[in-house]
Write a protein that holds these residues in place. Structure first.
Motif, mmCIF file in Angstrom:
data_model
loop_
_atom_site.group_PDB
_atom_site.id
_atom_site.type_symbol
_atom_site.label_atom_id
_atom_site.label_comp_id
_atom_site.label_asym_id
_atom_site.label_seq_id
_atom_site.Cartn_x
_atom_site.Cartn_y
_atom_site.Cartn_z
ATOM 1 N N PHE A 43 20.557 4.395 15.877
ATOM 2 C CA PHE A 43 21.742 4.041 14.879
ATOM 3 C C PHE A 43 22.970 4.649 15.578
ATOM 4 O O PHE A 43 22.969 6.117 15.879
ATOM 5 N N ALA B 202 19.112 2.121 7.679
ATOM 6 C CA ALA B 202 18.338 2.444 8.893
ATOM 7 C C ALA B 202 17.387 3.642 8.635
ATOM 8 O O ALA B 202 16.233 3.587 9.359
ATOM 9 N N ARG B 203 17.574 4.602 7.888
ATOM 10 C CA ARG B 203 16.670 5.439 7.714
ATOM 11 C C ARG B 203 15.635 5.225 6.823
ATOM 12 O O ARG B 203 14.194 5.548 7.234
ATOM 13 N N HIS C 158 23.331 3.275 7.085
ATOM 14 C CA HIS C 158 22.622 4.379 7.543
ATOM 15 C C HIS C 158 21.598 4.690 6.589
ATOM 16 O O HIS C 158 20.382 5.037 7.206
ATOM 17 N N ASP D 184 16.438 5.324 12.241
ATOM 18 C CA ASP D 184 17.891 5.864 12.427
ATOM 19 C C ASP D 184 18.015 6.589 13.893
ATOM 20 O O ASP D 184 19.076 7.247 14.130
#
Length: 661
Positions: A224, A215-216, A212, A221
């Motif tokens: 996600f 992804a952020r 995560h 995100d």
């Protein structure tokens, strides 16, 4: 020193003595040339020459000292994820060097009893190192530092990105860096913009946090998803058998979870046929198959038969068929029925009797009629093989997670692989294998089979809606503890999905785990043959270590042997009483480039890798810094905390919240 056939690096740095003498003479020649009986001008030149000699000998001495120091200890190698090197067509693996005969020779030299004193750090260093480790809470990397110290000049190691579609196998025992290597590769895949799918059978909260966080960091995100069998109330949903290219895939995904040995093979084939009949009927009625519907009609196929038969007659039957079927139903007497039909509804029996001769042939309808005619007692014995599996897949909250579509008002998102690939999404799949291996295996293998089907679609049509030639994005699949996931569906994912841009990186502890899971050594070898890249961290099983060492050639290794002898003189009148002889003999013998013992002694975070056609590299991987807890949204933070609690104690408890990010 490299011009000599035998290197002598494990010895006192005697070059520093000659360097000191050269510098002293240079100082005398420069400051007091008369002491050396040199004219003034010549003294300056001699000082320059002696100074240069001192510098050369100092460099040679320092090389020996640095080499000895690297053999005894290595510093921790850490890098923040924000600073992981990135290249468009390369994958960063860490720092290291290409292993050759020279390094095998140096490693052999460290085994000589005479040099063991050089392989122990000084007592003062050991004391300071222990205090520094205690102050910083750093764990010792253990192992044999000499495995990496035999090459003083390491460099950044890259793997060609094109090699990823040949798939990568990572082997290593517990707590030596497999998951940290996964984090390193996943971070690069996310930053590059690939579709990333992470399978985590057992549940690693640190891995979820890292996925995560990356992804952020990449501003992805929004795409996600978290799918977790241990937290079904709040997980994203997925229909494990609802997407397929051929309708027979539905039955195959379910039947492949059943035993296939001895008498079980016949039951498995019958279960496959019966599930296939149900799936075909559901699709023909415009309904999407899922586990709950299959389980319902396996136990009682009569409602599905009635629904399909009436739909078929409505579309193709003669006018007045409803009245005629009703008349047949009214005339049915229970006592006159054969044993196989007793207990069936009169309408179903009437439809079965009316259909022949009143409608055109329909293979789906024919299959439903044949299943409907089975004697219930005999039928129950046959489907008993698939019944327990379906019961596990349709019990409790998990049923709603993997069989979506029937209930309304559920805000949890539903994802499909093709849609995820089109939007270049990121999916974390937690299978909770420690709680229920059967369900985890069934869902995981269904996902793999679904991915193979999607790969075939992409290979033929691209990711667009039927538009041939649309761009094929890279799909990076990371399967941690993949021995928990391996099945018949995993093999085609390896040997057929590469053309669609699928690149699998599998992580496991030993190869025996895979063989035990598959139950067949030949099939396990087939799986191993589909991994073109092999990364091996510390392992504790000889058979696993030999997967790497058996692929390496033998090399010539030199050994230095001292020979001394004394002979009496055979001529008393010669004046020679005896002759002595001292020799250093160099002998050459063949030795493996690497032995299993070296792999068993690897420090944490270090590995050997066969890259790009069998090139052997020694790697030192960076340990990514832990993702800060604040990087997770509140819901995902609660999932991670629940995973940590489940890891610490059994049975695990479910947290109160945890949805898609």
């Amino acid at each position: 020193m490299s011009a000599y056939p035998v290197e002598a690096l494990l010895r006192p740095a005697i070059e520093l003595c000659s360097a000191l003498a050269a510098f002293a003479c240079a100082a005398l020649a420069l400051l007091a040339p008369q002491l050396l009986m040199l004219p003034g001008g010549l003294g300056t030149g001699c000082a320059a020459v002696l100074g240069a000699l001192g510098l050369v000998r100092t460099a040679q001495g320092l090389r020996v000292l640095r080499y000895r120091a690297r053999l005894t200890h290595l510093s921790h190698y850490r890098v923040s994820c924000a600073r992981i090197p990135q290249r468009a067509h390369k994958v960063f693996l860490g720092r290291g060097f290409r292993w050759s005969q020279k390094h095998t020779q140096r490693l052999r030299d460290t085994l000589h009893p005479a040099v063991q004193g050089y392989l122990q750090p000084p007592a003062l260093y050991r004391l300071l190192h222990r205090r520094a480790s205690a102050a910083t809470s750093r764990k010792a990397i253990g192992g044999q530092p000499a495995l990496h110290g035999v090459e003083p000049h390491e460099r950044t190691v890259w793997m060609d990105r094109a090699e990823r579609v040949g798939h990568t196998l990572v082997l290593g025992t517990t707590r030596v860096g497999k998951t940290r290597l996964a984090e390193l590769l996943i971070a690069q895949d996310i930053a590059r913009g690939d579709t990333v799918i992470v399978f985590d059978p057992k549940g690693d909260a640190g891995l979820l946090r890292r996925v995560h966080a990356e992804a952020r960091r990449a501003h992805r995100d929004r795409d996600f998803f978290v799918f977790h069998l241990g937290f079904p109330e709040h997980s994203a949903r997925y229909n494990a058998i609802g997407n397929f290219s051929r309708i027979t895939e539905v039955a195959t995904r379910i039947a492949n979870q059943l035993p296939n040995e001895g008498n079980s093979a016949a039951f498995r084939e019958f279960a496959w046929r019966f599930v296939n009949i149900i799936a075909r009927a559901l699709v023909a009625l415009g309904r999407t198959p899922n586990y709950r519907q299959v389980n319902r009609y396996i136990n009682d196929i009569e409602p599905l038969f009635i629904e399909y038969a009436e739909d078929h007659l409505t579309r193709t039957g003669a006018p007045g068929w409803r009245k005629r079927v009703g008349e047949i139903a009214e005339s049915i007497k229970e006592r006159n029925l054969p044993a196989a039909l007793r207990g069936r509804s009169a309408r179903a029996i009437a439809l079965m009797r009316y259909l022949p001769g009143h409608t055109r042939y329909d293979p789906v309808l024919d299959g439903l009629i044949s299943a409907f005619k089975y004697d219930r007692t005999y039928f129950d014995k046959i489907v008993s093989s698939v019944g327990p599996l379906m019961e596990k897949l349709t019990t409790g909250a998990i049923a709603e997670l993997i069989s979506p579509g029937e209930e309304g008002g559920d805000a949890r998102p539903i994802f499909e692989w093709l849609d995820v690939i089109r939007r270049r999404g990121i999916v974390y799949v937690g299978l909770d294998a420690l709680s229920d291996t059967t369900v985890a295996s069934a869902v995981g293998n269904s996902m793999f089979a679904d991915l193979v089907s999607v790969a075939g679609h992409i290979y033929k049509h691209g990711t667009g809606d039927g538009h041939v030639g649309s761009q094929r994005p890279s799909v990076s699949i990371h399967a941690d503890e993949f021995n928990e996931l391996i099945g018949d569906e995993f093999v085609p994912l390896l040997n057929k999905a590469g053309g669609a841009g699928f690149q699998v990186t599998a992580y496991t502890q030993t190869w025996s785990d895979v063989e035990a899971r598959i139950g067949n050594r030949a099939k396990a070898g087939q799986v191993a043959g589909n991994f073109n890249t092999l990364v091996m961290l510390r392992v504790k099983e000889l058979a696993t270590a030999r997967m790497l060492t058996d692929q390496l050639p033998e090399v010539e290794v030199h050994t230095l042997m001292s020979v001394s002898g004394v002979n009496d003189s055979a001529e008393p009148a010669s004046g020679v009483d005896f002759r002595s002889r001292n020799e250093d003999r160099i002998s050459v013998f063949k030795a493996p480039m690497l032995s299993p013992a070296e792999l068993i002694a690897l420090p944490k975070g270090q590995a050997f890798a066969l890259l790009e056609g069998g090139q052997l590299w020694k790697l030192r991987m960076p340990l990514p810094e832990a993702a800060p807890a604040r990087a997770l949204p509140e819901e995902l933070a609660e999932i991670a905390q629940g995973m940590q609690r489940a890891h610490a104690a059994r049975p695990h408890s479910h947290p109160s919240r945890s949805p898609r990010a």
